[in-house]
Design a protein around this motif. Structure first.
Motif, PDB file in Angstrom:
ATOM      1  N   GLY A 166       0.903  -1.157   0.258  1.00  0.00           N
ATOM      2  CA  GLY A 166      -0.095  -0.082   0.031  1.00  0.00           C
ATOM      3  C   GLY A 166       0.729   1.299  -0.041  1.00  0.00           C
ATOM      4  O   GLY A 166       1.102   1.780  -1.081  1.00  0.00           O
ATOM      5  N   THR A 167       1.158   1.709   1.252  1.00  0.00           N
ATOM      6  CA  THR A 167       1.856   3.010   1.321  1.00  0.00           C
ATOM      7  C   THR A 167       3.020   3.161   0.446  1.00  0.00           C
ATOM      8  O   THR A 167       2.938   4.265  -0.292  1.00  0.00           O
ATOM      9  N   ALA A 168       3.937   2.254   0.259  1.00  0.00           N
ATOM     10  CA  ALA A 168       5.112   2.683  -0.450  1.00  0.00           C
ATOM     11  C   ALA A 168       5.036   1.729  -1.888  1.00  0.00           C
ATOM     12  O   ALA A 168       5.436   2.183  -3.031  1.00  0.00           O
ATOM     13  N   GLY A 169       4.183   0.824  -1.897  1.00  0.00           N
ATOM     14  CA  GLY A 169       4.015  -0.037  -3.095  1.00  0.00           C
ATOM     15  C   GLY A 169       5.229  -0.619  -3.834  1.00  0.00           C
ATOM     16  O   GLY A 169       5.488  -0.408  -4.778  1.00  0.00           O
ATOM     17  N   CYS A 170       5.977  -1.210  -2.897  1.00  0.00           N
ATOM     18  CA  CYS A 170       7.146  -1.951  -3.178  1.00  0.00           C
ATOM     19  C   CYS A 170       6.768  -2.889  -4.209  1.00  0.00           C
ATOM     20  O   CYS A 170       7.835  -3.436  -5.213  1.00  0.00           O
ATOM     21  N   PHE A 171       5.479  -3.785  -4.168  1.00  0.00           N
ATOM     22  CA  PHE A 171       5.258  -4.625  -4.968  1.00  0.00           C
ATOM     23  C   PHE A 171       5.437  -4.279  -6.821  1.00  0.00           C
ATOM     24  O   PHE A 171       5.667  -5.168  -7.525  1.00  0.00           O
ATOM     25  N   PHE A 172       5.018  -3.006  -6.885  1.00  0.00           N
ATOM     26  CA  PHE A 172       5.271  -2.594  -8.290  1.00  0.00           C
ATOM     27  C   PHE A 172       6.380  -3.143  -8.915  1.00  0.00           C
ATOM     28  O   PHE A 172       6.677  -3.560 -10.232  1.00  0.00           O
ATOM     29  N   CYS A 173       7.658  -3.033  -8.290  1.00  0.00           N
ATOM     30  CA  CYS A 173       8.808  -3.458  -8.751  1.00  0.00           C
ATOM     31  C   CYS A 173       9.146  -4.971  -8.416  1.00  0.00           C
ATOM     32  O   CYS A 173       9.835  -5.645  -9.162  1.00  0.00           O
ATOM     33  N   HIS A 174       9.324  -4.946  -7.060  1.00  0.00           N
ATOM     34  CA  HIS A 174       9.772  -6.366  -6.396  1.00  0.00           C
ATOM     35  C   HIS A 174       8.692  -7.465  -6.621  1.00  0.00           C
ATOM     36  O   HIS A 174       9.068  -8.581  -6.228  1.00  0.00           O
ATOM     37  N   GLY A 175       7.523  -7.202  -7.013  1.00  0.00           N
ATOM     38  CA  GLY A 175       6.721  -8.269  -7.295  1.00  0.00           C
ATOM     39  C   GLY A 175       5.684  -8.659  -6.212  1.00  0.00           C
ATOM     40  O   GLY A 175       6.164  -8.460  -4.895  1.00  0.00           O
ATOM     41  N   ASP A 176       4.526  -9.214  -6.390  1.00  0.00           N
ATOM     42  CA  ASP A 176       3.678  -9.741  -5.316  1.00  0.00           C
ATOM     43  C   ASP A 176       4.139 -11.028  -4.482  1.00  0.00           C
ATOM     44  O   ASP A 176       3.982 -11.084  -3.277  1.00  0.00           O
ATOM     45  N   ASN A 177       5.085 -11.921  -5.067  1.00  0.00           N
ATOM     46  CA  ASN A 177       5.725 -12.812  -4.348  1.00  0.00           C
ATOM     47  C   ASN A 177       7.190 -12.314  -3.940  1.00  0.00           C
ATOM     48  O   ASN A 177       8.086 -13.446  -3.718  1.00  0.00           O
ATOM     49  N   LEU A 178       7.417 -11.296  -4.133  1.00  0.00           N
ATOM     50  CA  LEU A 178       9.026 -10.565  -3.825  1.00  0.00           C
ATOM     51  C   LEU A 178       9.732 -11.106  -4.503  1.00  0.00           C
ATOM     52  O   LEU A 178      11.024 -11.424  -4.086  1.00  0.00           O
ATOM     53  N   ASP A 179       9.701 -11.650  -5.741  1.00  0.00           N
ATOM     54  CA  ASP A 179      10.612 -12.379  -6.508  1.00  0.00           C
ATOM     55  C   ASP A 179      11.410 -11.313  -7.468  1.00  0.00           C
ATOM     56  O   ASP A 179      11.710 -11.722  -8.530  1.00  0.00           O
ATOM     57  N   GLY A 180      10.968  -9.920  -7.369  1.00  0.00           N
ATOM     58  CA  GLY A 180      11.599  -9.122  -8.436  1.00  0.00           C
ATOM     59  C   GLY A 180      10.720  -8.963  -9.777  1.00  0.00           C
ATOM     60  O   GLY A 180      11.526  -8.684 -10.628  1.00  0.00           O
ATOM     61  N   LYS A 181       9.747  -9.439  -9.924  1.00  0.00           N
ATOM     62  CA  LYS A 181       9.018  -9.571 -11.216  1.00  0.00           C
ATOM     63  C   LYS A 181       7.941  -8.887 -10.885  1.00  0.00           C
ATOM     64  O   LYS A 181       6.741  -9.050 -11.509  1.00  0.00           O
ATOM     65  N   GLY A 182       7.625  -7.573 -10.429  1.00  0.00           N
ATOM     66  CA  GLY A 182       6.444  -6.873 -10.416  1.00  0.00           C
ATOM     67  C   GLY A 182       6.267  -6.149 -11.567  1.00  0.00           C
ATOM     68  O   GLY A 182       7.071  -6.488 -12.605  1.00  0.00           O
ATOM     69  N   PRO A 183       4.937  -5.869 -11.861  1.00  0.00           N
ATOM     70  CA  PRO A 183       4.801  -5.070 -13.336  1.00  0.00           C
ATOM     71  C   PRO A 183       5.751  -4.189 -13.966  1.00  0.00           C
ATOM     72  O   PRO A 183       5.787  -3.947 -14.901  1.00  0.00           O
ATOM     73  N   PHE A 184       6.328  -3.386 -13.110  1.00  0.00           N
ATOM     74  CA  PHE A 184       7.371  -2.410 -13.670  1.00  0.00           C
ATOM     75  C   PHE A 184       8.668  -2.863 -13.890  1.00  0.00           C
ATOM     76  O   PHE A 184       9.528  -2.132 -14.590  1.00  0.00           O
ATOM     77  N   SER A 185       8.933  -4.057 -13.264  1.00  0.00           N
ATOM     78  CA  SER A 185      10.243  -4.451 -13.201  1.00  0.00           C
ATOM     79  C   SER A 185      10.982  -4.710 -14.596  1.00  0.00           C
ATOM     80  O   SER A 185      12.090  -4.600 -14.705  1.00  0.00           O
ATOM     81  N   PHE A 186      10.198  -4.899 -15.617  1.00  0.00           N
ATOM     82  CA  PHE A 186      10.653  -5.147 -16.856  1.00  0.00           C
ATOM     83  C   PHE A 186      11.283  -3.878 -17.650  1.00  0.00           C
ATOM     84  O   PHE A 186      11.994  -3.805 -18.649  1.00  0.00           O
ATOM     85  N   ALA A 187      10.786  -2.702 -17.041  1.00  0.00           N
ATOM     86  CA  ALA A 187      11.176  -1.463 -17.407  1.00  0.00           C
ATOM     87  C   ALA A 187      12.464  -0.910 -16.938  1.00  0.00           C
ATOM     88  O   ALA A 187      13.357   0.080 -17.359  1.00  0.00           O
ATOM     89  N   PHE A 188      13.031  -1.906 -15.892  1.00  0.00           N
ATOM     90  CA  PHE A 188      14.047  -1.416 -15.252  1.00  0.00           C
ATOM     91  C   PHE A 188      15.409  -2.229 -15.733  1.00  0.00           C
ATOM     92  O   PHE A 188      15.300  -3.472 -16.033  1.00  0.00           O
ATOM     93  N   ASN A 189      16.589  -1.367 -15.914  1.00  0.00           N
ATOM     94  CA  ASN A 189      17.891  -2.134 -16.062  1.00  0.00           C
ATOM     95  C   ASN A 189      19.036  -1.649 -15.299  1.00  0.00           C
ATOM     96  O   ASN A 189      19.288  -0.705 -15.307  1.00  0.00           O
ATOM     97  N   PRO A 190      19.373  -2.317 -14.396  1.00  0.00           N
ATOM     98  CA  PRO A 190      19.104  -3.833 -14.009  1.00  0.00           C
ATOM     99  C   PRO A 190      17.879  -4.080 -13.339  1.00  0.00           C
ATOM    100  O   PRO A 190      17.402  -2.976 -12.846  1.00  0.00           O
ATOM    101  N   ILE A 191      17.332  -5.131 -13.423  1.00  0.00           N
ATOM    102  CA  ILE A 191      15.935  -5.476 -12.815  1.00  0.00           C
ATOM    103  C   ILE A 191      15.904  -5.516 -11.371  1.00  0.00           C
ATOM    104  O   ILE A 191      16.906  -5.543 -10.766  1.00  0.00           O
ATOM    105  N   PRO A 192      14.774  -5.309 -10.769  1.00  0.00           N
ATOM    106  CA  PRO A 192      14.921  -5.037  -9.256  1.00  0.00           C
ATOM    107  C   PRO A 192      15.287  -6.366  -8.571  1.00  0.00           C
ATOM    108  O   PRO A 192      15.137  -7.360  -9.112  1.00  0.00           O
ATOM    109  N   ALA A 193      15.620  -6.153  -7.225  1.00  0.00           N
ATOM    110  CA  ALA A 193      16.188  -7.051  -6.395  1.00  0.00           C
ATOM    111  C   ALA A 193      15.111  -8.444  -6.312  1.00  0.00           C
ATOM    112  O   ALA A 193      13.928  -7.976  -6.104  1.00  0.00           O
ATOM    113  N   ASN A 194      15.502  -9.679  -6.470  1.00  0.00           N
ATOM    114  CA  ASN A 194      14.638 -10.808  -5.994  1.00  0.00           C
ATOM    115  C   ASN A 194      14.951 -11.510  -4.554  1.00  0.00           C
ATOM    116  O   ASN A 194      15.787 -12.089  -4.471  1.00  0.00           O
TER     117      ASN A 194
END
Lengths: 648, 336
Positions: free
Chosen positions: B240-268
Motif C-alpha cells: 500500500g503505502t510504498a507500493g514496493c510490489f510494483f517493482c519487487h513483485g507480489d511474490n517478492l521475486d523481483g518480477k513486479g509489473p514495472f520490473s521489466f522497464a528497469f535495467n538492471p531489474i529489481p532485487a529478487n
C-alpha cells in the motif's frame, strides 16, 4: 666420524652449547624489562609534574564494558602529505615497488621458516626408524639434510630481500614507516636480535649435522633439540613480523588519534592477530612442502641415473605429503579468520566476501580447486608405479568426476559478470539454479567433499600394491565404505539444510561438516593402515618410474601455492582500502586507490615468476654444491615396504 | 554381441537428438517461473548424465566396443557444452559458461591422462598423425592443420566483430555498508542496531531464528500474535503505502509489473542470495537511502531504488523489512 660416541668431554661440550643457546634465546627478552622500567620511571616523573594524559583504546574494553584507558605514550598518527611523506622512483608506482619487494621477502621468509619444520619432522622420523631399520632411518635423515641445504641458500636470499624491503620502506613510505616504528619501538630490536640468533642456530644446526649424527644416539637428540630451538625462534620471528600486518588491519593498543597507550602487548595482540598467525603458519608449511616437492620434481626430471630418479621420486612424494598435511586444515583456519574479520568490522567482511573484493575469492577458489585436483592427479600418477594399482584404476574417473562437480560448485561466483541483456535473460542478479552454489552452504559442502575425496584417493594409494591379509579385511572394507558414504551424506545433508536456517546457525553447521571430513582422515587412514599390517606386496614400488605428468603436477602444485599466496596478500592489503593503518593512519598518496583485478593479477604473476626464477637459481646452486650420493636400488626397494601412512 | 564400429556413432547421435526436445521443454517448461524451469533442467541433466554413463557402460562392457580417448574427448566436451549452454535454463552469462567450460576442458584432459594406458590411448593417435607417413596419417595431418587454425581464425573473427550490446558491468551487488547512517535525524549504527519490531509474544526482542514459528501463519487475522501484527503492517507498507510490489513483485521475486522497464531489474528477495545473506540493518540502509546513497564501491550505482526515508517514517521501514523476511521465509544474517 670425528666424535667418539659416549665421550664425556663431548657430552659436556654439548650441554654447554645447549645451555648457551637457551640463554641466547632468553636474551632478547631482557630489554623488555629494562624499557618497561624506564617507561615506568618516565611515567612516574611525568605524573609528578602534570599527571599522565589518559586516552581510550580503540579496541580493548575493561571489565565494565567501557573502553580501556591507558597513558598516552607516543605521538598521534601523522597526517601524511604527498609528496612530502612519500618518495618516488621516477614514474614507477611506489606502491607496486613496495608490493613486489614485500612479496618476494615474504616468499623466501615463508620458505625458510617452513623448511626447518619439515626437516625437524623428517629427522624425527629418521631417528625413530633408525632403531628398526638403520638404512631406512638414514634415508630419511639424508632427506632432511638435503632439504636443509636448499633452505640454507634461500636463507641468505631472505636476508638480502629483507634489507631491500626496509630500504624500500624508508625510501618510498618514510612517514608510514616512521609511525609504525614509533609504535613498535619496544619490540623492534628483539626482532633484530632474534634474527641474529636464528642465523646462529641455523648454522650450528646445518653444519653440525654430520658431526652430531650418531644414528639415534645422544648426539642426534642434541641435534634435534637445536632443531626445536630453530623452529621456535623461526615461529616467534614470523609472529613478530605478522604483528605489523595485524596492527595495520585491526589496530589496538592505541587511541583514536593513533597514540600509543603504553601497553605493547595490546598493540601486538590485535583482534585479528591470532587467526592471521595460525593461518600463516599453516600456509607456510603447505607452501614449503610444495616448494620442496617442486625441487625434488626438478631433480627427478633432470636426473641422469635410475638411482637418482628413484631418490627424487621418493623425496617429491614425501614433501608433497607433508605439504598436503598442512593444506588440509588451511581452509578451516581461513574460515575462522574470516569469521573474526566479520566480528571485527562487518564492512571489512562484506568488502571481502560480498563486495568490492569478492572476485578475488573466485581467483582463490580456482587456485584451491587446482591444488586439490592436482594432489589427486599426482597420487593417481604415482600409483602408476605401484604394480597392482590396476584394481583401483577404474575408480579414478569417478573420483575425478566428484572433484569436478565440487569444483564447479566451489567456483561459482555470487556476483556474476554479465551484460545487462544477460542479466535480463537470467531474471535477476542470481541464477535460480547455479545461484544456489554462490553461497557459503554450497562452498562448505564442496570443499569438504573435495578434502574427503582426497583422503579416499590417499587410502587407495596406500593399498595400491598391497594384498591385504588381515582376517577382518572385509569388515574393515565395509567400515571404510560406511565411513566415507556416511560422511558424504552428512556433508551433503548439512549443506542443503543450511539454506533453510538463519545465517548464525548455518555458520555452526560447518563444524559437523568439518568433523565428518576429519573423521574420514583421522579414522579412515589409521583403519586402512591397520589393515595393511602383515600384508603382502604384489611388487615393491618402482620408485623413479612415475610418469612425467606426475612430476609436472607437483610443479603446478607449487606454483598454485605461490599464486594463491600472492592473490591473498593482495586481498588482505586491499581490504584496508585507503588506510595504511585501518581507521588510524590514512593513505594520502596517489596510490591509495584499490588496484583493479587485472593489474593485481599481472603483478601477482610477475611476483610468482620472479620468485620461481630466483628459486630455480637456488635449486641449481643446491644441486651444484655437492652431488648427493643417490639412494641405491636396495634402499629404494627398502622403502617399498608397507609402512605407516606418511612414512613411505 | 559385437556390432560394427561404424554403428557406435549412432548412440551419441541418438542421445543428442533426445536431448534437444528435452532441452526445449526445460527452457519453456517453467512458463516464466524460472524456479521450476531450473529444477526441471537439473533433473533432466542428472538423467542425461546417468543415461550417458549407462550408454558408455553398454558400449564398453556389453558390446565390447573400445572408443579411443581421443574420440571420447570431443564427445564429452560437447556433452558438457550442451548441458550448460542449452539445457541449463535460464541461460547463464557467458563469463560463467566460460569458467565452467574451462573446468570441464581441463577435467576431460585429466580424465584422458589418468593412467598410463589412457594417456597412450589418447596420445597415440596424435603421435601417429604427426609422425607417420602413410596416406591416412597424412590426410588427418592436413585436415588438422587446416581445421585447428580455421577454428582459431573463426574465433578471432567473432571476437573482433563489433558488437552493439551494452558493455559488461562488474556490479557489486552487496557493497559494504557505511558504519552508520542518519535517518530522520537519528544516527543508526549498522553493526549494532536492531529491528525494534522484531518482538515476540512477551513483547521482548525476538531472537533471529525464533520467528520461524510464525512462518506460514495468517498475519491478517485479528488475534494474530504481536510479531505477525508487525508483519501485517509491513505488508500494508509493501502493498500500500510504498507500493514496493510494483517493482519487487507480489511474490517478492523481483518480477513486479514495472520490473521489466528497469535495467538492471529489481532485487529478487525470494532468492537465497539476497536478503538472506544480509543483516536487517543492511536492508534498512538500502531501503532508507536507496540508489542515490550507494557507496563508492557500488559503481556504476545502477539502481532505481528511491530513498524511502523521504516517503516513509523510520518505523514503516523496519516493519516492511520484517514483512520481507517473513514472506520469503528467510532469516536475516546475524553475527552472534
Amino acid at each position: 666420524m670425528s666424535i667418539t660416541r659416549n665421550g664425556k668431554k663431548e657430552k659436556i661440550g654439548a650441554m654447554l652449547l645447549l645451555s648457551m643457546m637457551a640463554m641466547l634465546i632468553l636474551l632478547p627478552f631482557a630489554p623488555i624489562n629494562v624499557s618497561a622500567q624506564e617507561e615506568e620511571a618516565a611515567a612516574e616523573g611525568a605524573e609528578e609534574a602534570t599527571g599522565p594524559e589518559m586516552a581510550k583504546d580503540v579496541f580493548y574494553w575493561d571489565a565494565n564494558g567501557d573502553p580501556w584507558e591507558g597513558p598516552v605514550s607516543g605521538p598521534p598518527a601523522p597526517e601524511l602529505v604527498y609528496p612530502d611523506n612519500y618518495g618516488t622512483y621516477g614514474n614507477f608506482q611506489s606502491r607496486t615497488l613496495l608490493w613486489i619487494s614485500n612479496q618476494q621477502h615474504l616468499y623466501f621468509g615463508s620458505f625458510v621458516l617452513a623448511v626447518p619444520m619439515f626437516v625437524w619432522v623428517m629427522e624425527l622420523v629418521g631417528v625413530v626408524l633408525y632403531r628398526k631399520d638403520p638404512k631406512l632411518g638414514k634415508k630419511f635423515d639424508d632427506l632432511a639434510h638435503e632439504m636443509m641445504k636448499i633452505s640454507l641458500t634461500a636463507y641468505s636470499v631472505t636476508a638480502i630481500l629483507g634489507g631491500v624491503l626496509i630500504f624500500t620502506f624508508l625510501a618510498l613510505y618514510p612517514g608510514f614507516f616512521g609511525y609504525l616504528s614509533s609504535i613498535f619501538k619496544p619490540v623492534m630490536h628483539i626482532y633484530a636480535l632474534l634474527f641474529i640468533l636464528e642465523s646462529g642456530v641455523l648454522y650450528v644446526f646445518y653444519y653440525g649435522w654430520d658431526a652430531m649424527n650418531d644414528g639415534c644416539g645422544d648426539w642426534k637428540y642434541g641435534h634435534m633439540a637445536i632443531g626445536t630451538m630453530l623452529n621456535a625462534i623461526g615461529i616467534v620471528l614470523m609472529v613478530m613480523a605478522n604483528t605489523w600486518v595485524a596492527f595495520m588491519q585491526s589496530p589496538s593498543g592505541v587511541d583514536a588519534q593513533g597514540r600509543f597507550l603504553g601497553d605493547i602487548w595490546k598493540v601486538i595482540h590485535t583482534p585479528l592477530m591470532v587467526p592471521i598467525v595460525i593461518h600463516r603458519i599453516l600456509g607456510n608449511a603447505a607452501f614449503g612442502g610444495g616448494v620442496v616437492a617442486a625441487y625434488a620434481s626438478f631433480r627427478f626430471l633432470s636426473a641422469k641415473t635410475p638411482e637418482e630418479k628413484a631418490h627424487y621420486d621418493w623425496m617429491s612424494y614425501i614433501a608433497m605429503f607433508m605439504g598436503v598435511l598442512a593444506l588440509i586444515p588451511l581452509p578451516f583456519a581461513g574460515y575462522w579468520l574470516m569469521r573474526e574479520i566479520y566480528a571485527y568490522r562487518q564492512q571489512m567482511g562484506i568488502t571481502l566476501m560480498g563486495g568490492l573484493l569478492a572476485w578475488v575469492f573466485i581467483m582463490q577458489a580456482t587456485m584451491i580447486a587446482t591444488l586439490f585436483i592436482t594432489v589427486n592427479y599426482y597420487l593417481m600418477q604415482a600409483m602408476g608405479r605401484m604394480p597392482g594399482y590396476e584394481r583401483y584404476a577404474p575408480a579414478f574417473k569417478w573420483i575425478l568426476a566428484i572433484l569436478v562437480i565440487s569444483t564447479i560448485s566451489w567456483l561459482t561466483p555470487h556476483t556474476l559478470v554479465m551484460t545487462p541483456a544477460e542479466l535480463k535473460a537470467m531474471g535477476g542478479a542470481q541464477h535460480p539454479v547455479v545461484g544456489n552454489y554462490g553461497v557459503m552452504s554450497a562452498k562448505n559442502t564442496a570443499i569438504n567433499t573435495m578434502i574427503t575425496t582426497t583422503v579416499l584417493t590417499f587410502i587407495l594409494y596406500q593399498r595400491s600394491n598391497i594384498n591385504i591379509k588381515v582376517p577382518w579385511a572385509w569388515k574393515g572394507n565395509l567400515f571404510l565404505i560406511f565411513l566415507f558414504v556416511g560422511a558424504e551424506i552428512n556433508i551433503l545433508f548439512l549443506g542443503i539444510y543450511g539454506y533453510y536456517i538463519p545465517a548464525n546457525v548455518r555458520i555452526g553447521l560447518s563444524v559437523p561438516q568439518v568433523a565428518s571430513t576429519l573423521t574420514c582422515l583421522f579414522v579412515g587412514v589409521p583403519v586402512n593402515t591397520k589393515m595393511l599390517k602383515g600384508a603382502t606386496q604384489i611388487a615393491p614400488i618402482r620408485w623413479g618410474k612415475m610418469s612425467v605428468r606426475g612430476a609436472y603436477a607437483l610443479f603446478l602444485l607449487a606454483v598454485a601455492f605461490t599464486w594463491t599466496m600472492a592473490v591473498m596478500g593482495y586481498l588482505r592489503s586491499s581490504v584496508r582500502l585507503h588506510w595504511h593503518v585501518n581507521e588510524i593512519l590514512r593513505d594520502n598518496s596517489p596510490w591509495a586507490f584499490t588496484n583493479p583485478l587485472g593489474y593485481a593479477g599481472n603483478i601477482n604473476s610477475l611476483n610468482v615468476m620472479l620468485f620461481w626464477t630466483m628459486l630455480l637459481f637456488v635449486f641449481w646452486l643446491s644441486a651444484l654444491s655437492a652431488k648427493k650420493a643417490p639412494a641405491s636400488v636396495e634402499e629404494g626397494a627398502g622403502v617399498g615396504k608397507a609402512v605407516p601412512a606418511g612414512s613411505h | 554381441m559385437k556390432i560394427n564400429h561404424r554403428f557406435s556413432i549412432i548412440f551419441p547421435i541418438i542421445a543428442v537428438i533426445l536431448a534437444i526436445p528435452m532441452a526445449v521443454w526445460a527452457g519453456g517448461g517453467g512458463g516464466g517461473q524460472f524456479y521450476s524451469a531450473g529444477y526441471y533442467a537439473l533433473v533432466i541433466e542428472t538423467g542425461l548424465v546417468i543415461g550417458a554413463i549407462f550408454l558408455g557402460w553398454l558400449i564398453k562392457e556389453k558390446m565390447g566396443i573400445h572408443i579411443p580417448k581421443l574420440i571420447q574427448f570431443p564427445f564429452l566436451w560437447a556433452m558438457c557444452y550442451v548441458a550448460l549452454r542449452v539445457i541449463l535454463q535460464p541461460p547463464i552469462p557467458f563469463s560463467l559458461l566460460a569458467m565452467y567450460m574451462g573446468v570441464c576442458t581441463i577435467a576431460i584432459l585429466l580424465y584422458c591422462s589418468l593412467t598410463v594406458d589412457s594417456w597412450k590411448d589418447f596420445s597415440h593417435p596424435i603421435a601417429v598423425m604427426l609422425r607417420e607417413d602413410h596416406a591416412k596419417a597424412k590426410l588427418s595431418r592436413y585436415a588438422t592443420f587446416l581445421i585447428v587454425p580455421g577454428l582459431i581464425a573463426a574465433q578471432t573473427y567473432n571476437q573482433m566483430l563489433p558488437s552493439f550490446g551494452e558493455p559488461i558491468e562488474l556490479r557489486t551487488v552487496h557493497p559494504a555498508p557505511p558504519a552508520s547512517i542518519n535517518v530522520h535525524k537519528k544516527l543508526v549504527t549498522l553493526q549494532t542496531a536492531e529491528n525494534p519490531f522484531r518482538i515476540g509474544d512477551d513483547g521482548e526482542y525476538l531472537k533471529v531464528g525464533d520467528e520461524s514459528k510464525y512462518f506460514g501463519q495468517n498475519a491478517w487475522v485479528d488475534d494474530a500474535p504481536k510479531f505477525l501484527q508487525q508483519v501485517k503492517e509491513g505488508g500494508i507498507v509493501f502493498f500500500g503505502t510504498a507500493g514496493c510490489f510494483f517493482c519487487h513483485g507480489d511474490n517478492l521475486d523481483g518480477k513486479g509489473p514495472f520490473s521489466f522497464a528497469f535495467n538492471p531489474i529489481p532485487a529478487n528477495f525470494a532468492d537465497p542470495g539476497t536478503i538472506s545473506q544480509l543483516q536487517e540493518t543492511f536492508v534498512f540502509w538500502r531501503v532508507a537511502k536507496g540508489g542515490p546513497d550507494l557507496s563508492r564501491e557500488a559503481f556504476p550505482w545502477a539502481s532505481a531504488m528511491p530513498p524511502w526515508e523521504k516517503h516513509l517514517v523510520t518505523n514503516e521501514i523496519w516493519k516492511v523489512i520484517i514483512f520481507e523476511y517473513w514472506h520469503t521465509g528467510f532469516f536475516p544474517r546475524t553475527w552472534e
